[in-house]
Design a protein around this motif. Structure first.
Motif, PDB file in Angstrom:
ATOM      1  N   ALA A 176       0.859  -1.191   0.000  1.00 31.80           N
ATOM      2  CA  ALA A 176       0.000   0.000   0.000  1.00 31.80           C
ATOM      3  C   ALA A 176       0.887   1.229   0.000  1.00 31.80           C
ATOM      4  O   ALA A 176       0.936   1.957   0.977  1.00 31.80           O
ATOM      5  N   LEU A 178       2.431   4.800  -0.367  1.00 34.46           N
ATOM      6  CA  LEU A 178       1.895   6.156  -0.330  1.00 34.46           C
ATOM      7  C   LEU A 178       2.318   6.823  -1.636  1.00 34.46           C
ATOM      8  O   LEU A 178       3.433   6.618  -2.102  1.00 34.46           O
ATOM      9  N   CYS A 205       7.758   2.075   7.467  1.00 32.80           N
ATOM     10  CA  CYS A 205       8.171   2.783   6.240  1.00 32.80           C
ATOM     11  C   CYS A 205       7.727   2.109   4.955  1.00 32.80           C
ATOM     12  O   CYS A 205       7.798   2.729   3.889  1.00 32.80           O
ATOM     13  N   GLY A 206       7.289   0.835   5.013  1.00 29.62           N
ATOM     14  CA  GLY A 206       6.868   0.167   3.773  1.00 29.62           C
ATOM     15  C   GLY A 206       7.939   0.313   2.709  1.00 29.62           C
ATOM     16  O   GLY A 206       9.125   0.038   2.946  1.00 29.62           O
ATOM     17  N   SER A 207       7.545   0.793   1.533  1.00 32.65           N
ATOM     18  CA  SER A 207       8.503   0.905   0.425  1.00 32.65           C
ATOM     19  C   SER A 207       9.391   2.146   0.555  1.00 32.65           C
ATOM     20  O   SER A 207      10.167   2.438  -0.348  1.00 32.65           O
ATOM     21  N   THR A 209       8.615   5.548   0.975  1.00 31.26           N
ATOM     22  CA  THR A 209       8.278   6.799   0.281  1.00 31.26           C
ATOM     23  C   THR A 209       8.587   8.056   1.101  1.00 31.26           C
ATOM     24  O   THR A 209       9.195   8.996   0.578  1.00 31.26           O
ATOM     25  N   ASP A 264      10.495  -1.197   9.188  1.00 36.72           N
ATOM     26  CA  ASP A 264       9.215  -1.854   8.935  1.00 36.72           C
ATOM     27  C   ASP A 264       9.312  -3.257   9.492  1.00 36.72           C
ATOM     28  O   ASP A 264      10.391  -3.866   9.499  1.00 36.72           O
ATOM     29  N   VAL A 265       8.181  -3.770   9.955  1.00 38.09           N
ATOM     30  CA  VAL A 265       8.169  -5.103  10.545  1.00 38.09           C
ATOM     31  C   VAL A 265       8.458  -6.165   9.473  1.00 38.09           C
ATOM     32  O   VAL A 265       8.947  -7.247   9.781  1.00 38.09           O
ATOM     33  N   ASP A 292       9.713  -3.986  14.576  1.00 39.63           N
ATOM     34  CA  ASP A 292       8.342  -3.705  14.960  1.00 39.63           C
ATOM     35  C   ASP A 292       8.265  -2.292  15.537  1.00 39.63           C
ATOM     36  O   ASP A 292       8.994  -1.962  16.483  1.00 39.63           O
ATOM     37  N   ALA A 293       7.367  -1.479  15.002  1.00 47.02           N
ATOM     38  CA  ALA A 293       7.237  -0.088  15.468  1.00 47.02           C
ATOM     39  C   ALA A 293       6.920  -0.032  16.959  1.00 47.02           C
ATOM     40  O   ALA A 293       7.164   0.982  17.611  1.00 47.02           O
ATOM     41  N   ASN A 309       2.552   6.806   7.852  1.00 54.89           N
ATOM     42  CA  ASN A 309       1.178   6.430   7.531  1.00 54.89           C
ATOM     43  C   ASN A 309       1.062   4.960   7.893  1.00 54.89           C
ATOM     44  O   ASN A 309       1.544   4.081   7.198  1.00 54.89           O
ATOM     45  N   LEU A 319       1.105  -5.680  12.190  1.00 54.87           N
ATOM     46  CA  LEU A 319       1.779  -6.940  12.437  1.00 54.87           C
ATOM     47  C   LEU A 319       2.726  -6.764  13.615  1.00 54.87           C
ATOM     48  O   LEU A 319       2.834  -5.686  14.180  1.00 54.87           O
TER      49      LEU A 319
HETATM   50  C1  SAM Z   1       0.273   1.783   4.875  1.00 58.29           C
HETATM   51  S1  SAM Z   1       1.758   0.894   4.792  1.00 58.29           S
HETATM   52  C2  SAM Z   1       2.982   2.117   4.710  1.00 58.29           C
HETATM   53  C3  SAM Z   1       3.322   2.427   3.290  1.00 58.29           C
HETATM   54  C4  SAM Z   1       4.546   3.285   3.158  1.00 58.29           C
HETATM   55  N1  SAM Z   1       4.357   4.639   3.654  1.00 58.29           N
HETATM   56  C5  SAM Z   1       5.006   3.293   1.732  1.00 58.29           C
HETATM   57  O1  SAM Z   1       5.182   4.363   1.185  1.00 58.29           O
HETATM   58  O2  SAM Z   1       5.170   2.222   1.124  1.00 58.29           O
HETATM   59  C6  SAM Z   1       1.938   0.309   6.413  1.00 58.29           C
HETATM   60  C7  SAM Z   1       3.234  -0.462   6.665  1.00 58.29           C
HETATM   61  O3  SAM Z   1       3.255  -0.801   8.038  1.00 58.29           O
HETATM   62  C8  SAM Z   1       3.957  -2.021   8.163  1.00 58.29           C
HETATM   63  N2  SAM Z   1       3.637  -2.563   9.497  1.00 58.29           N
HETATM   64  C9  SAM Z   1       2.541  -3.238   9.930  1.00 58.29           C
HETATM   65  N3  SAM Z   1       2.646  -3.502  11.246  1.00 58.29           N
HETATM   66  C10 SAM Z   1       3.826  -2.987  11.655  1.00 58.29           C
HETATM   67  C11 SAM Z   1       4.504  -2.960  12.893  1.00 58.29           C
HETATM   68  N4  SAM Z   1       3.971  -3.530  13.989  1.00 58.29           N
HETATM   69  N5  SAM Z   1       5.709  -2.363  12.958  1.00 58.29           N
HETATM   70  C12 SAM Z   1       6.271  -1.788  11.857  1.00 58.29           C
HETATM   71  N6  SAM Z   1       5.667  -1.794  10.643  1.00 58.29           N
HETATM   72  C13 SAM Z   1       4.467  -2.394  10.557  1.00 58.29           C
HETATM   73  C14 SAM Z   1       3.495  -2.844   6.994  1.00 58.29           C
HETATM   74  O4  SAM Z   1       4.439  -3.866   6.720  1.00 58.29           O
HETATM   75  C15 SAM Z   1       3.391  -1.772   5.904  1.00 58.29           C
HETATM   76  O5  SAM Z   1       4.574  -1.736   5.159  1.00 58.29           O
END
Ligand code: SAM
Length: 446
Positions: A176, A178, A205-207, A209, A264-265, A292-293, A309, A319
């Protein structure tokens, strides 16, 4: 080409930041600059139009308005469109596409309206050159934009081509991502750039962005430096002046001046983020890690800015510790308390650094059937931040307008922003220094 009327569309909520950005890019007050609903209009030269395409982080595209007029029926659209000297802009050998948008138009079919404009353009070329240019809906050389209001038609030449959020560096999308323009809007709203030396950390941080946009801003890398633009296909285009503009932008690039972090997890996402950062020219400016955040400790000693986000729906549920179930959660949180940020080894290796006793992918494992409810995740996140991130400011983008209540934090700012069709808020929470024991100081709601 010295006085073009430009319109730069942007996401709702971003208009005033975009107007400010146009001033910064063009240096001074551009002629007739006006923030309107959904974009900014201004007068500019062809060269300034190229500058805007290259340097804007907030606009979705840059359009040159070529005609406006009254219409009542489809035939009026045809007549108006046929009166535009399209041959000034492109050749009949090039392909084109007509895009249409409308607000309160009384016309029954927008597709039919677009067809009428397409016919008018093609017929004008046939009358002049004896040949109709072809339409290519997927990869056209030239895009023509039509906007209809209740009784006005506005015709524009697109100068951007692919939308400007496509910076040309994204290889791996993640689940997902951003949009780059929205990440840039979050940064603009936070005023991060003006807070010299302030570190930035995206713990989901996901990918990558947000971190990548921030690092490019810090390193003065123009967002469009890696991509091509629609204006390169238009007749007034001169490769040499474009090359001069790009060379000047490259000369302005500089070394990073502040620390930027992402984690990111999912280690898979961290890998994507790392690859994207390489392609965006900022791998040296960001430290990415798995983690893990809910357990990651601050990545630096001095308080900085958290910007995130977070996962926001079932598809993207949280997660890690929060997902590991209530029984396991505490145990795992303790195991992960060793998740301090280690500053060792090259970034690529660090991205795979073990996260205490639990790797990101192990942390992901239980998620399929035990993904955390978002309120669990956010209340745990708030506790973690209050305890360990005092002095930091946290900016959180979410469609959940009740988030401050769920986090039991009082926001100090709320900025309306749209993520595509989804209405969001960017909340600012101040993690006041030394406040983790004091409920009020920490910004907790009464
Ligand atoms: C909405 S996406 C963020 C997208 C990101 N801003 C990007 O540009 O790709 C949410 C992200 O949170 C991560 N996530 C889920 N649970 C998490 C956790 N407990 N700790 C850290 N990251 C986590 C997911 O793996 C996902 O990559």
């Amino acid at each position: 080409m010295n006085s073009l009327t430009l319109f730069c569309p942007c996401a709702a909520g971003v208009e005033s930041y975009l107007a400010q950005e146009c001033r910064a890019i063009l240096g001074g007050e551009p002629t007739a600059l006006a923030a309107q609903r959904g974009g900014v209009s201004l007068q500019a030269s062809w060269s300034e139009m190229m500058q805007l395409n290259l340097r804007t982080r907030l606009a979705q595209r840059v359009l040159i308005q070529v005609k406006s007029g009254f219409y009542r029926a489809e035939e009026d659209l045809y007549t108006l469109a046929k009166s535009v000297p399209w041959e000034m802009w492109f050749k009949h050998e090039q392909t084109f596409k007509v895009e249409i948008t409308a607000q309160y138009s009384p016309l029954k079919s927008l597709n039919f309206a677009a067809l009428k404009v397409k016919d008018a353009v093609a017929d004008r070329f046939r009358d002049l050159k004896g040949v109709r240019p072809s339409v290519d809906v997927k990869w056209p050389h030239v895009r023509i934009y039509v906007h209809l209001t209740q009784d006005q038609m506005l015709l524009s030449m697109d100068t951007s081509g692919e939308p400007l959020f496509k910076r040309g560096w994204r290889l791996d999308k993640g689940e997902a991502p951003l949009k780059e323009t929205l990440a840039a809007a979050m940064l603009a709203a936070s005023g991060w750039e003006a807070q010299s030396g302030l570190a930035l950390y995206d713990p989901c941080c996901g990918s990558g962005t947000i971190a990548i946009e921030a690092a490019q801003i810090d390193c003065h890398i123009a967002p469009g430096i890696f991509r091509q633009f629609g204006f390169e296909n238009l007749l007034p285009y001169q490769a040499s002046s474009w090359q001069t503009i790009k060379n000047r932008a490259r000369q302005e690039e500089r070394a990073p001046t502040r620390a930027i972090y992402g984690s990111d997890v999912s280690h898979r996402m961290v890998d994507f983020a790392q690859q994207n950062a390489v392609r965006a020219g900022v791998a040296h400016a960001i430290e990415f890690r798995g983690g893990d955040a809910l357990v990651r400790m601050p990545p630096c000693e001095t308080a900085g800015m958290l910007m995130v986000n977070p996962p926001y729906d079932e598809r993207m549920s949280a997660l890690g510790v929060a997902a590991a179930g209530k029984g396991l959660g505490r145990e795992r949180a303790q195991m992960n308390s060793a998740a301090a940020w280690e500053h060792k080894g090259p970034a690529r290796e660090r991205s795979h650094a073990p996260l205490g006793a639990l790797s990101g992918d192990q942390a992901r494992a239980p998620a399929a059937d035990t993904a955390a409810s978002s309120s669990d995740f956010f209340s745990l996140l708030a506790s973690h931040w209050k305890k360990n991130f005092s002095g930091w400011q946290a900016w959180v983008l979410t469609p959940n307008l009740k988030l401050p209540g769920q986090m039991r934090l009082k926001e100090s700012r709320r900025v309306p922003l749209w993520n595509g069709p989804i209405e969001c808020r960017l909340f600012k929470f101040d993690m006041v220094k030394g406040s983790h024991t004091g409920v009020k100081k920490a910004g907790l709601e009464a």
